[in-house]
Enzyme design. Structure first.
Site, PDB file in Angstrom:
ATOM      1  CD  GLU A 131      -1.463   2.428   1.936  1.00 59.20           C
ATOM      2  OE1 GLU A 131      -2.206   3.415   1.924  1.00 59.20           O
ATOM      3  OE2 GLU A 131      -0.332   2.446   2.464  1.00 59.20           O
ATOM      4  CG  HIS A 260       4.728   7.207   6.664  1.00 61.33           C
ATOM      5  ND1 HIS A 260       4.473   7.645   5.376  1.00 61.33           N
ATOM      6  CD2 HIS A 260       3.836   6.215   6.895  1.00 61.33           C
ATOM      7  CE1 HIS A 260       3.461   6.954   4.857  1.00 61.33           C
ATOM      8  NE2 HIS A 260       3.055   6.082   5.773  1.00 61.33           N
TER       9      HIS A 260
HETATM   10  N1  PHE Z   1      -2.740   5.499   3.507  1.00 64.63           N
HETATM   11  C1  PHE Z   1      -1.902   6.407   4.266  1.00 64.63           C
HETATM   12  C2  PHE Z   1      -0.629   5.658   4.620  1.00 64.63           C
HETATM   13  O1  PHE Z   1      -0.629   4.465   4.746  1.00 64.63           O
HETATM   14  C3  PHE Z   1      -2.527   6.872   5.532  1.00 64.63           C
HETATM   15  C4  PHE Z   1      -3.874   7.463   5.347  1.00 64.63           C
HETATM   16  C5  PHE Z   1      -4.981   6.685   5.584  1.00 64.63           C
HETATM   17  C6  PHE Z   1      -4.030   8.759   4.933  1.00 64.63           C
HETATM   18  C7  PHE Z   1      -6.251   7.203   5.391  1.00 64.63           C
HETATM   19  C8  PHE Z   1      -5.290   9.300   4.743  1.00 64.63           C
HETATM   20  C9  PHE Z   1      -6.404   8.527   4.988  1.00 64.63           C
HETATM   21  O2  PHE Z   1       0.400   6.252   4.780  1.00 64.63           O
HETATM   22 ZN    ZN Z   2       1.576   4.810   5.602  1.00 66.90          ZN
HETATM   23 ZN    ZN Z   3      -1.543   3.290   6.036  1.00 64.99          ZN
END
Ligand code: PHE
Ligand code: ZN
Ligand code: ZN
Ligand code: CA
Ligand code: ZN
Length: 295
Positions: A131, A260
């Site tokens: 992802e 992160h």
């Molecule tokens: N998908 C993003 C990630 O994994 C986090 C996120 C989730 C941002 C939902 C906005 C809405 O870093």
């Molecule tokens: Zn993330």
């Molecule tokens: Zn995420």
């Protein structure tokens, strides 16, 4: 719907943390901590009676994996999917992002088994790979789904970051009722939003909408017209003063200051947010899976 013990969810987070620590500090795509995470989840699901499938794909010259788990029974033409990404970034162990969603849906799936739930709908759970590199695993799954299989999926529930330390309570805005940001989701998304919302209303917790802005694995599903929904407790966004009076926590600080980063460890979890969101998942799965179409 059952009350899922948050201690069980936290025990999975401890395992993800240990897996990262034993594998260079992360659970990222193409790194050994990813496959170790997948094998941990798969082992528990297999023992609980799920039919599991590992789907491989290639991205950035590395093999990625999705884990798909089907609960035997239910109407095969009326499928409810629930998913979370299992990979993290290379910077750290990825416990809130997204050990939290992965563990919450895992414990919901295990509760389905413990209760011997026999829902009207067929239940399918998914843990997505890569992802963090652009929704690669969920996109691969949707791209490789035959049209006949695609139309059987009546809803997709997504959980990405559900234990943020300075949590907000966001529900995907299926009907774009706030009239801002991304548009509404496919027809049916508003009903999913209402089911999730009803859980939070029942416990007296206010929620706010969050847009289908394409930042998580619901993206490939809504792109092909599958109704979607889910919850989110916030990432790098800053909690406003109004949000802090609504939910508590610290105004002027990120929902997840360790987003992160290496500090996204088991210490980076708000147990109350994790508990409420896990119970919201169970409420939604139980409600939707035992209801008749169109939801
Ligand atoms: N998908 C993003 C990630 O994994 C986090 C996120 C989730 C941002 C939902 C906005 C809405 O870093
Ligand atoms: Zn993330
Ligand atoms: Zn995420
Ligand atoms: Ca909106
Ligand atoms: Zn609970």
């Amino acid at each position: 719907a059952p009350d899922i013990p948050v201690a069980n969810v936290k025990a999975h987070l401890t395992q993800f943390q240990n897996i990262a620590s034993a594998n260079g500090g992360n659970r990222a795509h193409g790194r050994p901590g990813y496959l170790a995470s997948l094998n941990y989840v798969k082992g528990l699901l297999d023992a609980a009676g799920y039919t599991t499938t590992v789907q491989s794909f290639t991205y950035n010259a590395a093999t990625g994996y999705n884990l798909i788990a089907d609960w035997p029974g239910g109407d095969p033409n009326d499928v409810l999917m629930t998913g979370a990404h299992l990979d993290g970034v290379t910077a750290g162990p990825g416990i809130n992002d997204n050990g939290s969603g992965s563990a919450a849906i895992l414990e919901t799936a295990l509760e389905v088994s413990r209760q011997g739930l026999q829902p009207t709908k067929h239940l399918r759970f998914a843990w997505w790979g890569a992802e963090e590199l652009g929704l690669r695993g969920s996109q691969y799954y949707v791209n490789n789904l035959p049209a006949a299989e695609r139309t059987k999926i009546k809803g997709y529930l997504n959980f990405d970051m559900v234990g943020s330390p300075n949590a907000g309570y966001f529900v995907y805005d299926g009907d774009n009722s706030d009239g801002t940001g991304a548009g509404p989701g496919p027809a049916g998304s508003a009903q999913i939003e209402q089911v999730i919302q009803s859980y939070f209303t029942g416990i007296g917790v206010a929620t706010r909408g969050t847009d289908f802005d394409g930042r998580s694995d619901y993206g490939p599903f809504i792109a092909v017209g599958i109704p979607a929904g889910g919850t989110f407790t916030g990432a790098e966004g800053i909690k406003s003063a109004a949000q802090a009076s609504l939910w508590g926590g610290t105004a002027g600080q990120a929902f997840d200051p360790c987003y992160h980063r290496a500090c996204d460890t088991t210490a980076n979890i708000n147990d109350t947010a994790l508990d409420r969101n896990t119970d919201a998942i169970a409420h939604s799965v139980w409600t939707i899976a035992t209801s008749t179409p169109p939801v």
